[in-house]
Scaffold this motif. Structure first.
Motif, short mmCIF file in Angstrom:
data_model
loop_
_atom_site.label_atom_id
_atom_site.label_comp_id
_atom_site.label_asym_id
_atom_site.label_seq_id
_atom_site.Cartn_x
_atom_site.Cartn_y
_atom_site.Cartn_z
N THR A 110 -8.07 2.16 -0.01
CA THR A 110 -6.79 2.69 0.85
C THR A 110 -7.27 2.65 2.35
O THR A 110 -6.37 2.10 2.96
CB THR A 110 -6.37 3.85 0.40
N VAL A 111 -8.58 2.83 2.63
CA VAL A 111 -8.71 2.94 4.09
C VAL A 111 -9.04 1.63 4.40
O VAL A 111 -8.72 1.01 5.35
CB VAL A 111 -10.32 3.83 4.07
N GLU A 112 -9.60 0.41 3.37
CA GLU A 112 -9.92 -0.71 3.54
C GLU A 112 -8.58 -1.46 3.86
O GLU A 112 -8.64 -2.50 4.62
CB GLU A 112 -10.78 -1.35 2.55
N SER A 113 -7.55 -0.97 3.15
CA SER A 113 -6.37 -1.65 3.58
C SER A 113 -5.71 -1.55 4.78
O SER A 113 -4.75 -2.20 5.21
CB SER A 113 -5.42 -1.23 2.30
N ALA A 114 -6.32 -0.73 5.59
CA ALA A 114 -5.86 -0.48 6.90
C ALA A 114 -5.67 -1.93 7.72
O ALA A 114 -5.36 -2.04 8.60
CB ALA A 114 -6.20 0.72 7.58
N ARG A 115 -6.95 -2.49 7.28
CA ARG A 115 -7.57 -3.90 8.07
C ARG A 115 -7.17 -4.90 7.25
O ARG A 115 -7.21 -6.09 7.93
CB ARG A 115 -9.23 -3.86 7.98
N HIS A 116 -6.63 -4.75 5.89
CA HIS A 116 -6.26 -5.85 5.10
C HIS A 116 -5.12 -5.88 4.33
O HIS A 116 -4.96 -5.12 3.32
CB HIS A 116 -7.37 -6.02 4.09
N PRO A 117 -4.09 -6.07 5.09
CA PRO A 117 -2.53 -5.66 4.67
C PRO A 117 -2.47 -6.43 3.17
O PRO A 117 -1.53 -5.78 2.40
CB PRO A 117 -1.57 -6.55 5.54
N GLU A 118 -3.05 -7.36 2.80
CA GLU A 118 -3.03 -7.83 1.49
C GLU A 118 -3.19 -6.71 0.29
O GLU A 118 -2.70 -6.75 -0.77
CB GLU A 118 -3.57 -9.23 1.26
N LEU A 119 -4.30 -6.00 0.66
CA LEU A 119 -4.52 -5.01 -0.26
C LEU A 119 -3.68 -3.67 -0.26
O LEU A 119 -3.39 -3.33 -1.21
CB LEU A 119 -6.00 -4.30 0.13
N ARG A 120 -3.19 -3.53 0.90
CA ARG A 120 -1.90 -2.61 1.25
C ARG A 120 -0.84 -2.73 0.37
O ARG A 120 -0.34 -1.78 -0.73
CB ARG A 120 -1.75 -2.30 2.55
N GLU A 121 -0.37 -4.10 0.10
CA GLU A 121 0.66 -4.46 -0.89
C GLU A 121 0.24 -4.19 -2.22
O GLU A 121 1.42 -3.68 -3.18
CB GLU A 121 1.03 -6.02 -0.65
N ILE A 122 -0.81 -4.44 -2.65
CA ILE A 122 -1.22 -4.27 -4.11
C ILE A 122 -1.22 -2.61 -4.37
O ILE A 122 -0.99 -2.35 -5.42
CB ILE A 122 -2.70 -4.89 -4.42
N LEU A 123 -1.61 -1.95 -3.38
CA LEU A 123 -1.76 -0.38 -3.39
C LEU A 123 -0.46 0.56 -3.48
O LEU A 123 -0.77 1.58 -3.77
CB LEU A 123 -2.81 0.05 -2.57
N VAL A 124 0.54 -0.30 -3.19
CA VAL A 124 1.96 0.30 -2.95
C VAL A 124 2.12 1.20 -4.21
O VAL A 124 2.05 0.60 -5.22
CB VAL A 124 3.05 -0.52 -2.68
N PRO A 125 2.67 2.37 -4.34
CA PRO A 125 2.81 3.23 -5.38
C PRO A 125 3.65 2.52 -6.43
O PRO A 125 4.70 1.88 -5.93
CB PRO A 125 3.25 4.29 -4.73
N ARG A 126 3.59 2.85 -7.75
CA ARG A 126 4.54 1.84 -8.43
C ARG A 126 5.22 3.02 -9.45
O ARG A 126 4.75 4.34 -9.56
CB ARG A 126 3.59 1.14 -9.39
N ASP A 127 6.29 2.53 -9.97
CA ASP A 127 6.83 3.47 -11.01
C ASP A 127 6.22 3.36 -12.37
O ASP A 127 5.85 2.36 -12.67
CB ASP A 127 8.36 3.07 -11.11
N ASN A 128 6.29 4.74 -12.84
CA ASN A 128 5.37 4.75 -14.15
C ASN A 128 6.11 5.97 -14.68
O ASN A 128 6.75 6.55 -14.41
CB ASN A 128 3.84 5.05 -14.08
N ALA A 129 5.86 6.16 -16.10
CA ALA A 129 6.25 7.42 -16.88
C ALA A 129 5.81 8.57 -16.31
O ALA A 129 6.96 9.34 -16.40
CB ALA A 129 5.95 7.00 -18.38
N ALA A 130 4.83 8.68 -15.88
CA ALA A 130 4.46 9.99 -15.38
C ALA A 130 5.53 10.16 -13.95
O ALA A 130 6.00 11.21 -13.96
CB ALA A 130 3.02 10.13 -14.85
N HIS A 131 5.54 9.39 -13.20
CA HIS A 131 6.48 9.49 -11.91
C HIS A 131 7.73 9.67 -12.39
O HIS A 131 8.56 10.60 -11.91
CB HIS A 131 6.23 8.28 -11.03
N THR A 132 8.21 8.94 -13.31
CA THR A 132 9.62 9.03 -14.02
C THR A 132 9.94 10.57 -14.44
O THR A 132 11.11 11.27 -14.26
CB THR A 132 10.02 8.07 -15.05
#
Length: 190
Positions: A110-132
């Motif tokens: 997550t910290v590394e994604s501040a310098r690498h936007p391509e990582l940030r896109e992958i780390l975006v929170p996803r919907d899942n059964a727990a969130h639901t």
């Protein structure tokens, strides 16, 4: 075979990142952790960016599978106490064993994604059964904007996990009870 090898390398990279930090994440370190000949990681994942990207994809895949299974195994809570217990179980998973390693690696990424936007896109929170399940519980309790409240509650839980990973200890049920109560609270003026 190549995708299997990439999975082995990505899993080894998660372990290296969790144990050695970002400076320790090298192609050679991943080779050692995977028990593979020197040069294997760089043959499959040529650059550091390719290594990080594979690591993050695998991290998200493993986290999503865990969250999906957790949500499917746990019915939608019927009370604030049931939700508190479910979240407490989740925080325990994130602070111990394999969950701890993945949590350490996730925060480093997550910290590394501040310098690498391509990582940030992958780390975006996803919907899942727990969130639901959290969103459904809040909606069933009549909480306005249940989706926004669910995201805020889960972000606060994530913050507690981060704090305990860094500072040690565990997340007390009383802390979780307070977060659940805040998520259920009606806004001022209602």
């Amino acid at each position: 075979m190549a995708s299997d090898r990439r999975t082995v390398l990505a899993d080894a990279a998660i372990t290296v990142l969790a144990e050695e930090g970002t400076r320790g994440l090298t192609h050679r370190a991943v080779d050692r952790a995977a028990g593979l000949p020197s040069g294997t990681t760089s043959a499959y994942l040529r650059t550091r960016t390719a290594l990080l990207t594979a690591l993050v994809h695998r991290l998200v895949e493993r986290d999503q599978a865990e969250l999906q299974a957790l949500g499917e195994a746990t019915p939608v809570p019927r009370s604030a106490e049931e939700l508190t217990e479910a979240i407490a179980g989740f925080t325990e998973l994130r602070l111990t064993g394999d969950g701890r390693q993945r949590s350490l690696a996730r925060y480093a990424c997550t910290v590394e994604s501040a310098r690498h936007p391509e990582l940030r896109e992958i780390l975006v929170p996803r919907d899942n059964a727990a969130h639901t399940a959290v969103r459904a519980f809040l909606a069933a309790q009549g909480v306005a904007e249940a989706e926004a409240r669910a995201l805020t509650l889960l972000a606060c839980v994530d913050g507690l996990v981060f704090d305990r990973l860094v500072g040690g200890g565990h997340v007390a049920r009383q802390e979780i009870r307070g977060l659940v109560a805040a998520a259920l609270r009606k806004p001022d003026g209602d």
